[in-house]
Structures are given as structure tokens and as C-alpha cells.
Design a protein around this motif. Structure first.
Motif, mmCIF file in Angstrom:
data_model
loop_
_atom_site.group_PDB
_atom_site.id
_atom_site.type_symbol
_atom_site.label_atom_id
_atom_site.label_comp_id
_atom_site.label_asym_id
_atom_site.label_seq_id
_atom_site.Cartn_x
_atom_site.Cartn_y
_atom_site.Cartn_z
ATOM 1 N N ALA A 135 0.811 -1.215 0.000
ATOM 2 C CA ALA A 135 0.000 0.000 0.000
ATOM 3 C C ALA A 135 0.846 1.266 0.000
ATOM 4 C CB ALA A 135 -0.935 0.008 1.216
ATOM 5 N N TYR A 136 2.120 1.174 0.397
ATOM 6 C CA TYR A 136 2.968 2.356 0.452
ATOM 7 C C TYR A 136 3.560 2.631 -0.924
ATOM 8 C CZ TYR A 136 2.772 1.220 5.433
ATOM 9 O OH TYR A 136 2.352 0.909 6.690
ATOM 10 N N PRO A 137 3.310 3.810 -1.497
ATOM 11 C CA PRO A 137 3.856 4.111 -2.828
ATOM 12 C C PRO A 137 5.383 4.092 -2.818
ATOM 13 C CG PRO A 137 2.166 5.710 -2.197
ATOM 14 C CD PRO A 137 2.470 4.902 -0.973
ATOM 15 N N LYS A 138 5.957 3.738 -3.946
ATOM 16 C CA LYS A 138 7.405 3.649 -4.071
ATOM 17 C C LYS A 138 8.078 4.980 -3.733
ATOM 18 C CE LYS A 138 10.892 2.614 -7.641
ATOM 19 N NZ LYS A 138 11.355 3.988 -7.919
ATOM 20 N N TRP A 139 7.554 6.085 -4.242
ATOM 21 C CA TRP A 139 8.174 7.388 -3.987
ATOM 22 C C TRP A 139 8.146 7.729 -2.504
ATOM 23 C CZ3 TRP A 139 5.798 11.316 -1.440
ATOM 24 C CH2 TRP A 139 4.398 11.302 -1.354
ATOM 25 N N TYR A 140 7.083 7.313 -1.850
ATOM 26 C CA TYR A 140 6.939 7.604 -0.423
ATOM 27 C C TYR A 140 7.992 6.860 0.387
ATOM 28 C CZ TYR A 140 4.949 7.290 4.272
ATOM 29 O OH TYR A 140 4.776 7.319 5.624
ATOM 30 N N VAL A 141 8.176 5.575 0.103
ATOM 31 C CA VAL A 141 9.169 4.778 0.818
ATOM 32 C C VAL A 141 10.564 5.354 0.600
ATOM 33 C CG1 VAL A 141 10.213 2.493 1.036
ATOM 34 C CG2 VAL A 141 7.739 2.698 0.691
ATOM 35 N N GLU A 142 10.874 5.729 -0.635
ATOM 36 C CA GLU A 142 12.195 6.285 -0.923
ATOM 37 C C GLU A 142 12.407 7.607 -0.182
ATOM 38 O OE1 GLU A 142 13.450 6.413 -4.997
ATOM 39 O OE2 GLU A 142 12.315 4.614 -5.496
ATOM 40 N N SER A 143 11.379 8.424 -0.076
ATOM 41 C CA SER A 143 11.543 9.699 0.624
ATOM 42 C C SER A 143 11.753 9.478 2.110
ATOM 43 C CB SER A 143 10.329 10.598 0.373
ATOM 44 O OG SER A 143 9.152 10.103 1.012
ATOM 45 N N ILE A 144 11.163 8.425 2.671
ATOM 46 C CA ILE A 144 11.396 8.099 4.077
ATOM 47 C C ILE A 144 12.833 7.608 4.273
ATOM 48 C CG2 ILE A 144 10.692 6.644 6.019
ATOM 49 C CD1 ILE A 144 8.750 8.936 5.130
ATOM 50 N N MET A 145 13.344 6.847 3.323
ATOM 51 C CA MET A 145 14.749 6.438 3.374
ATOM 52 C C MET A 145 15.661 7.662 3.410
ATOM 53 S SD MET A 145 14.615 3.299 0.597
ATOM 54 C CE MET A 145 16.364 2.881 0.703
ATOM 55 N N VAL A 146 15.340 8.674 2.605
ATOM 56 C CA VAL A 146 16.149 9.895 2.562
ATOM 57 C C VAL A 146 15.987 10.689 3.857
ATOM 58 C CG1 VAL A 146 16.410 12.121 1.383
ATOM 59 C CG2 VAL A 146 16.226 10.011 0.055
ATOM 60 N N HIS A 147 14.809 10.664 4.451
ATOM 61 C CA HIS A 147 14.611 11.338 5.739
ATOM 62 C C HIS A 147 15.630 10.837 6.760
ATOM 63 C CE1 HIS A 147 11.922 13.145 8.935
ATOM 64 N NE2 HIS A 147 12.674 12.327 9.657
ATOM 65 N N GLU A 148 15.723 9.525 6.925
ATOM 66 C CA GLU A 148 16.656 8.974 7.915
ATOM 67 C C GLU A 148 18.110 9.172 7.487
ATOM 68 O OE1 GLU A 148 15.362 8.343 10.677
ATOM 69 O OE2 GLU A 148 13.314 8.320 9.925
ATOM 70 N N LEU A 149 18.376 9.069 6.206
ATOM 71 C CA LEU A 149 19.730 9.321 5.714
ATOM 72 C C LEU A 149 20.166 10.750 6.012
ATOM 73 C CD1 LEU A 149 22.282 8.757 4.028
ATOM 74 C CD2 LEU A 149 20.912 9.289 1.983
ATOM 75 N N SER A 150 19.287 11.716 5.780
ATOM 76 C CA SER A 150 19.670 13.112 5.992
ATOM 77 C C SER A 150 19.956 13.406 7.456
ATOM 78 C CB SER A 150 18.576 14.044 5.465
ATOM 79 O OG SER A 150 17.373 13.893 6.189
ATOM 80 N N HIS A 151 19.374 12.623 8.353
ATOM 81 C CA HIS A 151 19.672 12.779 9.775
ATOM 82 C C HIS A 151 21.153 12.513 10.078
ATOM 83 C CE1 HIS A 151 16.124 13.754 12.018
ATOM 84 N NE2 HIS A 151 15.415 12.736 11.576
ATOM 85 N N GLN A 152 21.830 11.757 9.234
ATOM 86 C CA GLN A 152 23.246 11.499 9.504
ATOM 87 C C GLN A 152 24.022 12.814 9.531
ATOM 88 O OE1 GLN A 152 24.202 8.216 10.270
ATOM 89 N NE2 GLN A 152 21.977 7.944 10.134
ATOM 90 N N TRP A 153 23.603 13.791 8.733
ATOM 91 C CA TRP A 153 24.172 15.141 8.787
ATOM 92 C C TRP A 153 23.496 15.950 9.894
ATOM 93 C CZ3 TRP A 153 23.623 12.515 4.199
ATOM 94 C CH2 TRP A 153 24.681 12.561 3.286
ATOM 95 N N PHE A 154 22.162 15.939 9.882
ATOM 96 C CA PHE A 154 21.361 16.803 10.750
ATOM 97 C C PHE A 154 20.786 16.003 11.917
ATOM 98 C CE2 PHE A 154 21.177 18.534 6.445
ATOM 99 C CZ PHE A 154 21.536 19.862 6.652
ATOM 100 N N GLY A 155 21.485 16.034 13.042
ATOM 101 C CA GLY A 155 21.043 15.300 14.218
ATOM 102 C C GLY A 155 22.094 14.348 14.721
ATOM 103 N N ASP A 156 22.833 13.711 13.791
ATOM 104 C CA ASP A 156 23.869 12.763 14.178
ATOM 105 C C ASP A 156 25.239 13.432 14.173
ATOM 106 O OD1 ASP A 156 21.639 11.179 14.070
ATOM 107 O OD2 ASP A 156 22.540 9.602 12.842
ATOM 108 N N SER A 157 25.697 13.889 13.004
ATOM 109 C CA SER A 157 26.972 14.607 12.956
ATOM 110 C C SER A 157 26.850 15.931 13.707
ATOM 111 C CB SER A 157 27.384 14.853 11.508
ATOM 112 O OG SER A 157 28.611 15.555 11.454
ATOM 113 N N VAL A 158 25.813 16.686 13.419
ATOM 114 C CA VAL A 158 25.511 17.912 14.168
ATOM 115 C C VAL A 158 24.352 17.587 15.100
ATOM 116 C CG1 VAL A 158 24.952 20.356 14.064
ATOM 117 C CG2 VAL A 158 26.200 19.287 12.166
ATOM 118 N N SER A 159 24.655 17.415 16.368
ATOM 119 C CA SER A 159 23.643 16.987 17.339
ATOM 120 C C SER A 159 23.080 18.183 18.096
ATOM 121 C CB SER A 159 24.257 15.996 18.335
ATOM 122 O OG SER A 159 24.702 14.824 17.673
ATOM 123 N N PRO A 160 21.863 18.048 18.632
ATOM 124 C CA PRO A 160 21.245 19.183 19.328
ATOM 125 C C PRO A 160 21.904 19.455 20.672
ATOM 126 C CG PRO A 160 19.871 17.241 19.525
ATOM 127 C CD PRO A 160 20.982 16.874 18.580
#
Length: 498
Positions: A318-343
């Protein structure tokens, strides 16, 4: 962390952080020096989690050893070793630790007394530790999985083993620590599991010692990490390897029986990393990959170098392909924003989730033709309601009692991405993109605050943005959108009990 997404090297702390910790520690030590006092939980005064984090020391490294008994409802035998530097004279050492049994504690090679006080393990060394000294603490303890009914972070039970979900400030349910993202440290993991199981953790592998009935895997990080980002996977898993940009080692951890079925998703990661690098610069860590767990968590999580995903995200048609890929990018982008640069504090959470949501939406716009403007206009319509329910992006309301993850509200996701959209409208695309690259470069492997972001944005734009940020980050009502003054926000609906 992405909640409700579906229908359904150690560097010393910055001068600012040292000053804040020292000020807190001095007040504690003045009290301790005047007269003995009962053990009490301390904290560094985080507005959202005031009793977590501890004053008086800076952790340099953790060495964690876990022995998995072969059943995910049984305690793991564990040894936590902490190396730290003291910021003040310490008669007691407070560690965050609230779920498990402690057998013994040593400080600098000598047995130490210990007791519990709220969420803290309070240790009394044989003799006080002077300011500026090294502190070597060894704790023998159990590490206990919690039941699904009591789940508030820590070990997550999967169908075939365990994984970790320590956000927000829940690592102390797994191991003793200074459980606040402002105190990042290096990590080494040793995980022993029976034959038939595979263990994987943050960082790179550093050996596997096999015995007749078990194997001990060792992993080490090459960059400092916040406790909330620690990850250990134990399961009947396969580790799949591929190369990313610049030869970056990419490794994924998946249930062995599902490896072939999941491969079409896994092979997308290198191109997604390249896409992110094109936006904000080089990937900041030594490796990356996806941990696909057979578990019902309700979220995905950006654990450093090894993001945690529910396997169902990739197998539910039921989850569209584009939606799943964008969620993958959400978590990937955290490696810069939140992980490397933490709050610096949990109130700075919008910097993590707002940016991850921003790049999630930008990826969907560029790769799946889902216009950013449409998503932001919809967010604007809801934004006053989000602020009313959860607080403005940089001043979120306190979590509901016993529900730490309730700070992950729409206001810090699309509400915070809306702030970034307004900022791009205000200063222009070129200045905004320069700001993003400069932010992750200037604060790499460190912590940073909302004030730091405001100061950098002002410098990059070459004009005073304090009024803009005050309104967008802290006001109860959403300001007019630059360039879209016709956008309207729906009034908040009356809440029960209001």
C-alpha cells in the motif's frame, strides 16, 4: 526519528558547553563539600528532560559488552566502561541508568559504593576525584529488554532478536551513561551471541572471535556519537555489502530469509547518499546502511551509521514507491542533521527533524514530482493548530508523563520544515543552500543550538534575521509566509479539557 509517518577523534565540548556544565557542576560540588547529603538524581537542566544528563564530567568513550542469552525476553549480561574527564571535584558520580541490576562498580581500579536515586545510578568512589582528572568507571550490570506494554525506548524486541531505539534519552534503559546528546563520545561494542545469530553495531567491524557455541563481534565508531544514537542488532540476519560514493562502505542488516526480496530497496542507498552529498556536502561518517527489523515500532530511527527501519515499510504494497524512498532519505539526511551535528538541548529538536523533513520533501519533489510548495502550503494551513497543540518549533511543550517520545509532534517535523521554507523565501535559494552546507561543515562531530543556527543564518544572509526567527520559531501564531502572503492558517480546534 520519524513518528506516525504512515497512515496508520573525540572532540572536546565547545567552550559554551564546558561553561554550562562547569557552572552546573560547581553548584553541586559546593553543596557536597559543605556536608554529606543523600544521593539524589541530578541533571544538566534540559527544559524537556531536567533529570537526564549529569554535571561534572565529559565522557570521552564508552566500551559496551553485551552477552545475549538466546532469548529476547531475558536480561543480557553487560559490562559498561566509561572514560571521562572531570570538570570539577566529584565526591559522587551520577550516571543515568534506570532498567537493570548493578552487580558492582569500580572507579579508577577501586571498588566503589553505589545506589539508585530516581533515574540515576549514584556512585561514591573510594576517594573524591579532583577537577581535571581522568575518570575510569566499570559497571557490571544486566541490560534488560522491556515488555511491549512498557516500551519507552531501549531494547526493541524483534521477531528474531533485539535492536535498540534510544531516542529520546532512553539509552540509560540499556546501559549506564551520560544520557544527553550534548555529551558525545566514541563507542566500542562487544556483542556475544549464540551460533545462528549475527550481531551488528554502529561503526566498523573490528573483529569476530568465535568459540565452540558463540561468537563475539566487535565494532568501533570513528566519530563521536550521542547515546541516543547507539545501535546494536542481534538476530538471524545477513549483512549485505556494497559501495557508496567515494568507495564508502555501505552495509545493510536484514532478516536472512528476506534478503533477496529487500534487495531492490537496498540498492537505492548509494544513489541517495550521492543525492544528499550534492545538497549539503560529503557524507560525514565511516559507513552507512539500513537495519530492517521485524518489529512493530511505529517509527524509523536515525541511529548513527545504521538507521533502524521496520521491515514492513518495504513489504507493505500500500505504500507508494516514492513515499518509501523519501522516508529512506529522511533517515539518511539525519546522519548530517542530528547525528553529525547533534542538538545542544532537546528543545533544538526542530533542527534535526525539520531538516530531515525538508530533504525528504525535496527528494520527493525532484524524484517523484511532488511539489514542495503544495506540501508547505498544506503545512501552513495546519501550522497554527500544531503550535497550539505542541508548542512552536523551537519551544516544544514538555512530553506527556511517561511518554518521552511525545515530543515528536508535527510542529517539529513539517512545522519546522515550514520554517526552513520561509527562510529560503526570505534570503533566497543561493544563500539558503550556502547556509545548509556551512552549518553541517562548521559543526561536524559537535553539538549546536538554535542560537547557533540563527547566528550563522544572519552571517550568511548579511542582515539581521533575529526578528524573523523569533516569530517563526517561538510565536504562538504562524507569521505571514514571505512571497505567499495570501496563505492562511486554519484556526486551532478546541481541545478537550482546554
Amino acid at each position: 526519528m520519524l513518528r506516525n509517518i504512515r497512515p496508520r577523534i573525540p572532540r572536546p565540548p565547545t567552550r559554551r558547553i564546558r561553561a554550562a556544565l562547569l557552572a552546573s557542576a560547581v553548584s553541586v560540588c559546593l553543596i557536597a563539600a559543605s556536608a554529606p547529603s543523600p544521593a539524589t538524581p541530578l541533571g544538566i537542566g534540559d527544559r524537556l528532560f531536567p533529570h537526564l544528563g549529569n554535571p561534572g564530567y565529559d565522557v570521552q568513550s564508552y566500551d559496551l559488552a553485551f552477552t545475549y542469552p538466546g532469548a529476547n525476553d531475558k536480561p543480557l549480561a553487560a559490562v559498561t566502561t566509561i572514560d571521562a574527564l572531570t570538570f570539577s571535584r566529584l565526591e559522587r558520580i551520577n550516571l543515568d541508568y534506570a532498567h537493570g541490576k548493578v552487580q558492582s562498580v569500580e572507579v579508577n581500579g577501586q571498588r566503589a559504593a553505589f545506589t539508585s536515586a530516581g533515574p540515576d545510578l549514584v556512585v561514591t568512589p573510594a576517594k573524591p576525584l579532583p577537577l581535571g582528572s581522568r575518570m575510569h568507571v566499570v559497571v557490571h550490570h544486566t541490560s534488560d529488554p522491556v515488555t511491549a506494554e512498557d516500551q519507552d525506548g531501549g531494547w526493541v524486541r524483534t521477531k528474531d532478536g533485539l535492536a535498540m531505539a534510544n531516542q529520546a534519552d532512553a539509552a540509560h534503559l540499556v546501559f549506564p551513561c551520560n544520557d544527553h546528546p550534548s555529551d558525545k563520545a566514541m563507542f566500542t561494542f562487544h556483542v556475544t551471541a549464540p551460533d545462528g545469530y549475527t550481531a551488528v553495531a554502529n561503526g566498523l567491524p573490528a573483529g569476530a572471535d568465535r568459540s565452540s557455541r558463540s561468537t563475539t563481534w566487535t565494532y568501533r565508531t570513528l566519530h563521536p556519537m550521542a547515546t541516543e544514537l547507539a545501535q546494536v542488532s542481534i538476530g538471524r540476519s545477513s549483512v549485505l555489502h556494497r559501495s557508496g560514493p567515494h568507495g564508502l562502505p555501505v552495509r545493510d542488516v536484514v532478516p536472512t530469509k528476506d534478503a533477496k526480496k529487500l534487495e531492490p530497496w537496498l540498492k537505492k542507498t548509494p544513489d541517495q547518499i550521492a543525492w544528499m552529498e550534492g545538497k549539503v556536502g560529503r557524507y560525514p561518517f565511516e559507513t552507512y546502511g539500513l537495519l530492517m527489523a521485524e518489529a512493530q515500532t511505529g517509527f524509523e530511527l536515525e541511529t548513527q551509521t545504521l538507521s533502524l527501519f521496520e521491515k514492513e515499510l518495504f513489504t507493505e504494497p500500500a505504500y507508494p514507491k516514492w513515499y518509501v524512498e523519501s522516508i529512506m532519505v529522511h533517515e539518511l539526511s539525519h546522519q548530517w542533521f542530528g547525528d553529525s551535528v547533534s542538538p545542544r538541548a532537546w528543545s533544538d529538536l526542530w533542527l534535526n527533524e525539520g531538516h530531515a523533513t525538508w530533504y525528504e520533501a525535496l527528494y520527493a519533489e525532484e524524484k517523484a514530482h511532488k511539489p514542495m510548495e503544495e506540501r508547505m502550503r498544506a503545512a501552513y494551513r495546519a501550522s497554527d493548530s500544531w503550535r497550539d497543540a505542541g508548542g512552536p518549533p523551537a519551544a516544544p511543550k514538555e512530553p506527556a508523563p511517561g511518554q518521552k517520545i511525545s515530543i515528536f509532534r508535527p510542529s517539529v517535523y513539517d512545522g519546522a520544515a515550514l520554517v526552513l521554507y520561509a527562510l529560503r523565501q526570505k534570503i533566497g535559494r543561493s544563500a539558503f543552500e550556502l547556509l545548509e552546507r556551512t552549518w553541517v561543515s562548521a559543526h561536524r562531530d559537535d553539538v549546536a543550538s538554535t542560537d547557533d543556527f540563527v547566528a550563522l543564518a544572519t552571517a550568511v544572509a548579511g542582515r539581521d534575521l533575529s526578528g524573523f526567527f523569533q516569530a517563526w520559531l517561538y510565536d504562538k501564531k504562524t507569521p505571514p509566509m514571505p512571497g505567499h502572503e495570501d496563505w492562511k492558517s486554519d484556526p486551532p480546534k478546541a481541545r478537550k479539557g482546554a
